[in-house]
Design an enzyme around this catalytic site. Structure first.
Site, PDB file in Angstrom:
ATOM      1  N   THR A 263       0.872  -1.177   0.000  1.00  0.00           N
ATOM      2  CA  THR A 263       0.000   0.000   0.000  1.00  0.00           C
ATOM      3  C   THR A 263       0.915   1.236   0.000  1.00  0.00           C
ATOM      4  O   THR A 263       1.046   1.921   1.006  1.00  0.00           O
ATOM      5  CB  THR A 263      -0.915   0.030   1.244  1.00  0.00           C
ATOM      6  OG1 THR A 263      -0.121  -0.267   2.409  1.00  0.00           O
ATOM      7  CG2 THR A 263      -2.037  -0.973   1.130  1.00  0.00           C
TER       8      THR A 263
ATOM      9  N   THR B 252      -1.087  -2.749   5.590  1.00  0.00           N
ATOM     10  CA  THR B 252      -1.368  -1.616   6.481  1.00  0.00           C
ATOM     11  C   THR B 252      -2.188  -0.580   5.723  1.00  0.00           C
ATOM     12  O   THR B 252      -1.764  -0.089   4.675  1.00  0.00           O
ATOM     13  CB  THR B 252      -0.048  -1.002   6.968  1.00  0.00           C
ATOM     14  OG1 THR B 252       0.731  -2.040   7.565  1.00  0.00           O
ATOM     15  CG2 THR B 252      -0.288   0.096   7.981  1.00  0.00           C
TER      16      THR B 252
ATOM     17  N   GLU C 130      -0.426  -7.446  10.221  1.00  0.00           N
ATOM     18  CA  GLU C 130       0.846  -8.131  10.456  1.00  0.00           C
ATOM     19  C   GLU C 130       1.807  -7.158  11.142  1.00  0.00           C
ATOM     20  O   GLU C 130       1.914  -6.012  10.730  1.00  0.00           O
ATOM     21  CB  GLU C 130       1.419  -8.573   9.092  1.00  0.00           C
ATOM     22  CG  GLU C 130       2.757  -9.231   9.157  1.00  0.00           C
ATOM     23  CD  GLU C 130       2.722 -10.457  10.050  1.00  0.00           C
ATOM     24  OE1 GLU C 130       1.951 -11.379   9.769  1.00  0.00           O
ATOM     25  OE2 GLU C 130       3.486 -10.477  11.046  1.00  0.00           O
TER      26      GLU C 130
ATOM     27  N   GLU D 116      11.425  -6.174   9.736  1.00  0.00           N
ATOM     28  CA  GLU D 116      12.441  -6.746   8.850  1.00  0.00           C
ATOM     29  C   GLU D 116      13.662  -7.147   9.671  1.00  0.00           C
ATOM     30  O   GLU D 116      13.999  -6.509  10.667  1.00  0.00           O
ATOM     31  CB  GLU D 116      12.811  -5.732   7.765  1.00  0.00           C
ATOM     32  CG  GLU D 116      11.676  -5.584   6.775  1.00  0.00           C
ATOM     33  CD  GLU D 116      11.990  -4.591   5.678  1.00  0.00           C
ATOM     34  OE1 GLU D 116      13.165  -4.476   5.276  1.00  0.00           O
ATOM     35  OE2 GLU D 116      11.041  -3.928   5.226  1.00  0.00           O
TER      36      GLU D 116
ATOM     37  N   LYS E 270      -2.958  -1.262  13.709  1.00  0.00           N
ATOM     38  CA  LYS E 270      -1.687  -1.452  13.015  1.00  0.00           C
ATOM     39  C   LYS E 270      -1.047  -0.101  12.675  1.00  0.00           C
ATOM     40  O   LYS E 270       0.146   0.118  12.916  1.00  0.00           O
ATOM     41  CB  LYS E 270      -1.900  -2.280  11.742  1.00  0.00           C
ATOM     42  CG  LYS E 270      -0.674  -2.410  10.861  1.00  0.00           C
ATOM     43  CD  LYS E 270       0.476  -3.096  11.594  1.00  0.00           C
ATOM     44  CE  LYS E 270       1.837  -2.789  11.035  1.00  0.00           C
ATOM     45  NZ  LYS E 270       2.180  -3.387   9.799  1.00  0.00           N
TER      46      LYS E 270
ATOM     47  N   ASN F 234       2.603   1.519  14.339  1.00  0.00           N
ATOM     48  CA  ASN F 234       3.771   2.049  13.635  1.00  0.00           C
ATOM     49  C   ASN F 234       3.975   3.534  13.925  1.00  0.00           C
ATOM     50  O   ASN F 234       5.113   3.990  14.096  1.00  0.00           O
ATOM     51  CB  ASN F 234       3.645   1.792  12.133  1.00  0.00           C
ATOM     52  CG  ASN F 234       4.046   0.361  11.791  1.00  0.00           C
ATOM     53  OD1 ASN F 234       4.468  -0.392  12.654  1.00  0.00           O
ATOM     54  ND2 ASN F 234       3.918  -0.012  10.538  1.00  0.00           N
TER      55      ASN F 234
ATOM     56  N   GLY G  53      19.290   8.580  17.568  1.00  0.00           N
ATOM     57  CA  GLY G  53      20.250   8.457  16.474  1.00  0.00           C
ATOM     58  C   GLY G  53      19.773   9.138  15.208  1.00  0.00           C
ATOM     59  O   GLY G  53      19.098  10.169  15.255  1.00  0.00           O
TER      60      GLY G  53
ATOM     61  N   CYS H  28       7.837   1.137   6.301  1.00  0.00           N
ATOM     62  CA  CYS H  28       6.627   1.217   7.132  1.00  0.00           C
ATOM     63  C   CYS H  28       6.527   2.486   7.970  1.00  0.00           C
ATOM     64  O   CYS H  28       5.596   3.267   7.805  1.00  0.00           O
ATOM     65  CB  CYS H  28       6.553  -0.010   8.032  1.00  0.00           C
ATOM     66  SG  CYS H  28       6.409  -1.538   7.105  1.00  0.00           S
TER      67      CYS H  28
HETATM   68  C1  UDX Z   1       8.362  -1.679  11.743  1.00  0.00           C
HETATM   69  C2  UDX Z   1       7.611  -2.216  12.960  1.00  0.00           C
HETATM   70  O1  UDX Z   1       8.534  -2.423  14.035  1.00  0.00           O
HETATM   71  C3  UDX Z   1       6.855  -3.491  12.613  1.00  0.00           C
HETATM   72  O2  UDX Z   1       6.065  -3.915  13.715  1.00  0.00           O
HETATM   73  C4  UDX Z   1       5.960  -3.227  11.425  1.00  0.00           C
HETATM   74  O3  UDX Z   1       5.246  -4.397  11.057  1.00  0.00           O
HETATM   75  C5  UDX Z   1       6.762  -2.702  10.253  1.00  0.00           C
HETATM   76  O4  UDX Z   1       7.480  -1.527  10.647  1.00  0.00           O
HETATM   77  P1  UDX Z   1      10.669  -2.251  10.583  1.00  0.00           P
HETATM   78  O5  UDX Z   1      10.381  -1.132   9.646  1.00  0.00           O
HETATM   79  O6  UDX Z   1      11.175  -3.547  10.021  1.00  0.00           O
HETATM   80  O7  UDX Z   1       9.366  -2.628  11.429  1.00  0.00           O
HETATM   81  O8  UDX Z   1      11.799  -1.757  11.593  1.00  0.00           O
HETATM   82  P2  UDX Z   1      11.969  -1.262  13.096  1.00  0.00           P
HETATM   83  O9  UDX Z   1      12.831  -2.229  13.790  1.00  0.00           O
HETATM   84  O10 UDX Z   1      10.680  -0.907  13.746  1.00  0.00           O
HETATM   85  O11 UDX Z   1      12.862   0.049  12.853  1.00  0.00           O
HETATM   86  C6  UDX Z   1      12.391   1.087  12.019  1.00  0.00           C
HETATM   87  C7  UDX Z   1      13.420   2.191  11.920  1.00  0.00           C
HETATM   88  O12 UDX Z   1      13.579   2.863  13.154  1.00  0.00           O
HETATM   89  C8  UDX Z   1      14.833   1.734  11.514  1.00  0.00           C
HETATM   90  O13 UDX Z   1      15.352   2.688  10.584  1.00  0.00           O
HETATM   91  C9  UDX Z   1      15.614   1.771  12.811  1.00  0.00           C
HETATM   92  O14 UDX Z   1      16.974   1.999  12.619  1.00  0.00           O
HETATM   93  C10 UDX Z   1      14.942   2.956  13.515  1.00  0.00           C
HETATM   94  N1  UDX Z   1      15.026   2.855  14.976  1.00  0.00           N
HETATM   95  C11 UDX Z   1      14.479   1.791  15.611  1.00  0.00           C
HETATM   96  C12 UDX Z   1      15.597   3.889  15.705  1.00  0.00           C
HETATM   97  O15 UDX Z   1      16.092   4.878  15.145  1.00  0.00           O
HETATM   98  N2  UDX Z   1      15.621   3.786  17.076  1.00  0.00           N
HETATM   99  C13 UDX Z   1      15.085   2.737  17.730  1.00  0.00           C
HETATM  100  O16 UDX Z   1      15.124   2.722  18.968  1.00  0.00           O
HETATM  101  C14 UDX Z   1      14.496   1.696  16.989  1.00  0.00           C
END
Ligand code: UDX
Length: 434
Positions: A85, A121, A148, A152, A204, A208, A253, A260
């Site tokens: 999406t 989503t 879901e 990743e 969902k 996010n 950071g 997502c």
């Molecule tokens: C996310 C959600 O966690 C998941 O539940 C959903 O289904 C899809 O989107 P994802 O995008 O795979 O998953 O990654 P995530 O681990 O959540 O991290 C997202 C981004 O945030 C990354 O760029 C990561 O580096 C950043 N991040 C994460 C931070 O900058 N600080 C953090 O503490 C955690």
């Protein structure tokens, strides 16, 4: 049970292979014929730990079949929609057309009593519109929404051992069928919640957006720590230690990226704007603005550091939006690279799994190892927390660079090791000019 999964991207392929590993007979339908070929060859387009093994096993066992032919879904009684999406345009909300088309292609294969289950989503109201489409085109079938939550890098584990299962359903029959699909997971005591379509959709999107909000929140606090003399990392850790807050997504950071969090936060802002919830729209827009500012701040600092040096060379370690994936969608490190190149700096970017990508600025040089990226570098930026960067040997790297200046935007290096080896080590929140 015989199950079809429509759309074999980062969500659908994991879901299809996971369901096959749970004992179901799964057919995956994918419109992209090159992707189908690669899956059948067992050479996946994506880097996702554990996935290639799961797919190969299911293909060999015959529990998974993959095809471009939508009619292969006939005979299944549960049909999962796992297509993307994407945003219509930046800040323009979600494009539902992939879902609408997937449903349309599925309709000729549906039989009365079949359940079509959306996993993508979407903003609230999407499922109701699809249910109306389904009711017109295949009145005997029903629509459910089962979001879901996989991340990743841990997608296989998250799918096979989810924190909870959410069923947005309009009938108990639909919930019963989903219970059959997930029986081995439910047998382990996994929580499952039955709700309506709109709640399943919103929870969902809200999850996010909440994770994105936590990240932007901690990044603003880390800035305040930097200006007040407080320790940004310790502040984040102490905040996360409060059980009411929780430590996840509280690492300050470079900010968030991926397919997502950025899209969903902007999508929720867009939905709120159209729902007339102006403050909510402003709130989520600000979360996104803070996130974009993180990379801008660091780019400006690097440019200031290197001013006056023609042809300065920047090494960026990590191209993917986070470790353990090759996904560069909205990657903060790629955005940072572009900002630096726009200022005339030369950028070499290393990543253990990402290679030069289509559509990327050809001036951006992709290399495999940190050592290659750091050759003759005037500044090194760690942008993705790949485990191999923790194991780098600062003493061995010292003679390779023009200037031993390293900025750890993910706080994944051992600062003492680098300082002891005569590097000017900076955390993201300790960038004062001197
Ligand atoms: C996310 C959600 O966690 C998941 O539940 C959903 O289904 C899809 O989107 P994802 O995008 O795979 O998953 O990654 P995530 O681990 O959540 O991290 C997202 C981004 O945030 C990354 O760029 C990561 O580096 C950043 N991040 C994460 C931070 O900058 N600080 C953090 O503490 C955690």
């Amino acid at each position: 049970m015989r199950i079809s999964v429509i759309g074999l991207g980062r969500l659908g392929l994991v879901h299809a292979a996971a369901l096959a590993s749970l004992g179901h007979t799964v057919v995956g339908v994918e419109a992209n014929t090159q992707r189908v070929r690669k899956i059948l060859d067992g050479t996946l387009e994506m880097h996702e730990p554990g996935l290639v093994e799961l797919v190969r096993t299911a293909l060999t066992d015959g529990t998974l079949d993959v095809t471009g032919e939508p009619s292969a879904a006939r005979g299944a009684c549960a049909h999962f929609l796992t297509v993307g999406t994407p945003e219509l345009a930046p800040n323009e909300g979600f494009d539902p057309s992939y879902l609408e088309n997937a449903l349309r292609s599925l309709v000729p294969s549906l039989q009365p009593g079949d359940l079509v289950i959306g996993k993508s989503t979407v903003p609230p109201g999407t499922a109701a519109a699809l249910a109306a489409q389904l009711h017109r085109e295949s009145p005997g079938a029903e629509l459910a929404w089962n979001p879901e939550f996989l991340a990743e890098g841990t997608a296989v584990r998250d799918t096979l051992a989810p924190h909870r299962l959410i069923y947005g359903v309009s009938s108990l029959e639909a919930a019963r069928l989903l219970d059959e699909v997930y029986a081995p997971i439910l047998d382990r005591g996994t929580q499952r919640v039955i709700t309506d379509l709109a709640t399943a959709e919103l929870v969902k999107l809200a999850t996010n957006a909440f994770l994105a909000t936590k990240i932007s929140f901690i990044n603003t606090i880390a800035q305040l720590a930097a200006t007040s003399g407080a320790d940004a990392l310790q502040t984040a850790q102490l905040l996360g230690a409060d059980p009411r807050i929780g430590a996840s997504h509280l690492n300050p950071g470079l900010g968030y990226g991926g397919g997502c969090l950025p899209k969903d936060t902007r999508g929720l802002a867009h939905y709120a704007q159209h729902a007339g919830a102006i403050e909510a729209a402003q709130f989520f827009t600000q979360v996104d603005t803070i996130n974009a500012a993180q990379r801008q701040h660091i780019a400006e600092w690097v440019i200031a550091q290197l001013s006056g040096r023609q042809d300065s060379q920047v090494a960026i370690l990590g191209a993917s939006f986070k470790a353990e994936t090759d996904d560069i969608r909205e990657s903060p490190s790629i955005a940072l690279a572009h900002a630096l190149m726009s200022a005339g700096l030369r950028v070499r970017i290393a990543d253990p799994v990402v290679t030069a990508s289509r559509g990327e600025d050809s001036r951006l040089e992709f290399v495999r190892t940190a050592e290659e990226a750091m050759r003759e570098a005037d500044v090194t930026l760690v942008a993705t927390a790949w485990p191999e960067y923790r194991r780098l040997n600062p003493a061995a790297l010292l003679p390779m660079v023009r200037r031993p200046l390293i900025v750890d935007t993910r706080h994944c290096l051992d600062s003492e090791d680098w300082r002891n080896a005569s590097w000017d080590y900076r955390s993201m929140f300790n960038l004062s000019l001197h």
